[in-house]
Design an enzyme around this catalytic site. Structure first.
Site: not given
Ligand SMILES: *Cc1c(COP(=O)(O)O)cnc(C)c1O
Length: 383
Positions: A177, A205, A235
């Site tokens: 990250s 991610h 995200k």
């Protein structure tokens, strides 16, 4: 006790480590309103620009009309509503995995999964750069918590070879990250097979971005009953929450044992409905991902000849390493004065201070050009 806390806060401030929040007065986007100013946003994880997408808004609004706001109870009591069920099924199908389970957040999913699968007498092997929530989960599980240097497969193999624990689990971020680089998942899965371990993949991610949107397992072409997969919905998916997928027995076990799924109220059904709409966009809209790749290439090319130390990252996370927390904070402040918001990430979140630039499919070429121009103008002050 108050005096002690105040002294601690003063110390953080002297070390440039005090953290403060800003109030955003409107939706997320490549431009956000803060203190009456419009800022160019390069710090959100909304990689596909879905957080304020009209289709997600409409799915959430319609779900509020149908289901109201609150879910009323935990999933095992009476809070498990149709959108939650549909989201889990759609996610498992998209991943090509047998079953999935929803959680209120990625943090809660990590705590719930690791503590449900491991206990005293078991062992967990974790990359040093794993997300804080995975580290907390490993500690809370009471398993033997063994950390290896970042992406160091030989070190991990040494630990596995010496381990005599009953149950073993390797836990990694698929995309780191704060560095943006990838875990070598095929080699990690090979080690899991050789040493009879599980491989737990936190793809916070990667999901939505890599592997044609289906995330890191698809990116690497992996499938195995040893894999347990986590995607977060805060995200690229543009909402909030998390989904864990894997073999049916694992998911049924988690439904019965994962404390952070059991002893908590189910997420709003509208949240699940918005995520479901996002999954459809992720599955069908490759244009967003190519737009994102174009912006990543633009940023990297634009800084290639500069003295900035850009980490070697193929993802929308593009960090610039800096010498100190003070320098990171100064550069972030100078950009802020120019109307550009980039986060300075400092210890203890990361071992070394950096500017963490994040890109989105929603950024225009001109917006990334503005960031590049500002960075190159500030280069002299930093080098
Ligand atoms: C953001 C993140 C989480 C936590 O997910 P939330 O849904 O924000 O709680 C977990 N793991 C990684 C690697 C993350 O980046």
């Amino acid at each position: 006790m108050l005096a002690e806390l105040e002294a601690g806060l003063a110390e953080l401030s002297e070390q440039y480590l005090l953290r403060q929040r800003r109030v955003v007065q409107g939706p997320q986007g490549t431009r956000v309103q803060v203190d009456g100013r419009s800022l160019l946003n390069f710090c959100s994880n909304d990689y596909l620009g879905l957080a304020n997408d009209a289709r997600l808004r409409s799915a959430a609004s319609m779900a509020i009309v149908h289901y109201g706001v609150g879910s009323g109870a935990s999933h095992l009591v009476c809070g498990h509503q149709l959108p939650h069920e549909q989201l889990e099924a759609r996610f498992a199908a998209l991943l090509g995995l047998p079953a999935a389970l929803g959680f209120g957040s990625g943090y809660m999913a990590n705590l719930g999964v690791i503590t449900a699968l491991l206990g005293r007498g078991d062992a967990v092997f974790a990359d040093k750069l794993n997300h804080a929530s995975l580290n907390d989960a490993c500690l809370l599980s009471r398993a033997d918590f063994q950390r290896f240097a970042h992406n160091d497969l030989a070190a991990l193999e040494g630990l596995l070879a010496r381990c005599t624990a009953r149950r073993k689990l390797i836990a990694v971020d698929a995309v780191y990250s704060m560095d943006g680089d990838l875990a070598p998942l095929p080699a990690l899965l090979a080690l899991a097979e050789r040493y009879d371990a599980w491989l737990y993949v936190d793809d916070a991610h990667g999901f939505g971005v890599l592997g044609e949107g289906r995330g890191s397992l698809a990116h690497w072409g992996l499938s195995s009953p040893r894999l347990i997969y986590l995607a977060t919905l805060g995200k690229a998916v543009g909402g909030a929450g998390a989904l864990v997928a894997g073999p049916q027995a694992v998911i049924s076990w988690l439904q019965n044992k994962a404390r952070t799924a059991i002893y908590t109220t189910a997420a709003l059904p509208a949240q699940a409905a918005a995520a479901l709409a996002a999954l459809e966009i992720i599955a069908s809209d490759a244009g967003r991902r190519s737009q994102l790749q174009a912006r990543i290439a633009q940023l990297r090319t634009g800084l290639a000849a500069s003295s900035y130390r850009l980490l070697d990252s193929p993802t929308p996370i593009q960090p610039i390493l800096l010498d100190s927390s003070a320098q990171a904070l100064q550069l972030a402040q100078a950009l802020w004065q120019r109307g550009i918001w980039v986060a300075a990430i400092r210890p203890p979140t990361v071992p070394s201070a950096r500017l963490r630039i994040t890109l989105s499919a929603a950024h225009s070429e001109a917006e990334v050009a503005s960031l590049l121009a500002a960075l190159l103008e500030l280069e002299r002050d930093i080098a």
